[in-house]
Enzyme design. Structure first.
Site, PDB file in Angstrom:
ATOM      1  N   ARG A  19     -19.275   5.568   2.543  1.00  0.00           N
ATOM      2  CA  ARG A  19     -18.962   5.674   1.112  1.00  0.00           C
ATOM      3  C   ARG A  19     -17.445   5.613   0.876  1.00  0.00           C
ATOM      4  O   ARG A  19     -16.921   4.613   0.417  1.00  0.00           O
ATOM      5  CB  ARG A  19     -19.561   6.981   0.539  1.00  0.00           C
ATOM      6  N   HIS A 211     -10.318  17.512   4.271  1.00  0.00           N
ATOM      7  CA  HIS A 211     -10.464  16.056   4.121  1.00  0.00           C
ATOM      8  C   HIS A 211      -9.051  15.476   4.168  1.00  0.00           C
ATOM      9  O   HIS A 211      -8.331  15.478   3.169  1.00  0.00           O
ATOM     10  CB  HIS A 211     -11.149  15.753   2.782  1.00  0.00           C
ATOM     11  N   HIS A 213      -6.160  12.524   5.036  1.00  0.00           N
ATOM     12  CA  HIS A 213      -5.830  11.108   5.195  1.00  0.00           C
ATOM     13  C   HIS A 213      -4.634  11.002   6.137  1.00  0.00           C
ATOM     14  O   HIS A 213      -3.810  11.911   6.214  1.00  0.00           O
ATOM     15  CB  HIS A 213      -5.524  10.479   3.839  1.00  0.00           C
ATOM     16  N   CYS A 244      -5.551   3.797   1.332  1.00  0.00           N
ATOM     17  CA  CYS A 244      -4.999   4.720   0.345  1.00  0.00           C
ATOM     18  C   CYS A 244      -4.357   3.867  -0.748  1.00  0.00           C
ATOM     19  O   CYS A 244      -3.341   3.220  -0.511  1.00  0.00           O
ATOM     20  CB  CYS A 244      -3.961   5.637   0.976  1.00  0.00           C
ATOM     21  N   ASN A 253      -8.333   7.429   5.407  1.00  0.00           N
ATOM     22  CA  ASN A 253      -9.080   8.478   6.106  1.00  0.00           C
ATOM     23  C   ASN A 253      -8.784   8.549   7.598  1.00  0.00           C
ATOM     24  O   ASN A 253      -8.644   7.532   8.270  1.00  0.00           O
ATOM     25  CB  ASN A 253     -10.585   8.227   5.938  1.00  0.00           C
TER      26      ASN A 253
END
Length: 307
Positions: A19, A211, A213, A244, A253
């Site tokens: 996703r 989460h 990056h 990004c 990610n």
């Protein structure tokens, strides 16, 4: 003399590649390829896979096949298949597609909220009240995701109080888990611990996830810094899928293979087969026609090829 910090013995890795990783790809990826990717990740042993997004195809065309993918995947009992749901229409689609968990989202940055959805943080969270209630009424897990918790492309610094405020709002909606996201990848370990410590004050540590990056190459260091605080849920993307949009050329990610390699080295159990994740990463990279951005994944694949 060795110094062994107190770290969790086990972590849950939420795989977001299908996703969050694929949604920004310009070339259309077929439902069949997405389905195979999810199936490969299921076989690798993930307890939670973010598989779909029920948003308007006008805004995120890559996710237009979410219903098809959710119908085709080979589900493993005990695995949570999550879907992003921005409104009641999205929730109804996720419910019909038999999602196990719905994901709502807000920002810790007032500037980001205004720029992206033309409303305040408080207004954006209030819009999810119906979705949150419907999720609970239908027995679905509810996850809240907080973007720009460590920095914003528009306002720069994000106050710790702002993060805690949104965590509290997500908590009050009934979220089972709350993601603290470094959307633009600017965090460093000390900042990470300050933000996470503040989030822990507003919500139980067992329900918080990191989460991160990897825009500036700090994601693994930030995950380790979070482990030291007892955070035991992390998001990652196979083969480092995902860009990004606020930093040109940035990978986005953190790569799942890199996170798993580190966890294995720390002796932290994940229940995931790294070799199968490497295979999944090589598969999707070939489909996209480019080399994946996971250092551990590429190194392990090269080592395998040379054997």
């Amino acid at each position: 003399m060795s110094i062994q910090p107190h770290l969790p013995k086990q972590v849950k890795i939420v795989e977001v590649g299908p996703r969050d990783g694929l949604q920004n790809e310009k070339e259309t990826i077929s439902a069949a390829i997405k389905t195979e990717l999810v199936d490969r990740l299921t076989q690798a042993g993930f307890a939670n896979i973010e598989a779909a997004s029920f948003v308007s195809p006008k805004w995120v065309p890559q996710m237009a096949t979410s219903t098809e993918v959710m119908a085709a995947i080979a589900r493993r009992p005990g695995t949570i298949y999550s879907a992003l749901t921005p409104n009641m229409q999205g929730f109804e689609a996720a419910l019909a597609a038999k999602a196990d968990e719905v994901v709502i989202f807000g920002s810790a940055s007032e500037a980001f909220s205004q720029k992206n959805i033309n409303c305040s943080i408080a207004e954006s969270i209030a819009r999810f009240e119906g979705v949150a209630k419907a999720a609970k009424d239908n027995g679905l897990r509810l996850r809240g995701s907080i973007s720009c918790a460590f920095g914003c492309p528009y306002q720069g610094e994000v106050p710790l109080d702002a993060v805690a405020d949104v965590v509290g709002r997500m908590r009050d909606l009934g979220c089972d888990e709350i993601d603290i996201a470094d959307t633009i990848g600017v965090a460093t370990p000390r900042k990470t611990q300050a933000v996470m410590a503040r989030a822990i004050e507003a919500f139980h540590v067992d329900g918080l996830s990191g989460h991160f990056h990897d825009t500036y190459g700090q994601a693994l260091a930030n995950i380790y810094a979070s482990l030291e605080l007892g955070i035991a849920i992390y998001h990652s993307s196979v083969s480092g899928l995902g860009g990004c949009p606020y930093a040109k050329g940035a990978t986005g990610n953190v790569a799942t293979e890199d996170v798993l390699y580190m966890m294995n080295g720390l002796g932290i159990a994940t229940g995931i087969d790294l070799d199968l994740v490497v295979d999944a990463g090589q598969f999707i990279s070939q489909q996209l026609g480019r080399k994946g951005s996971s250092r551990a994944g590429n190194a392990l694949a090269a080592k395998r090829a040379a054997a």
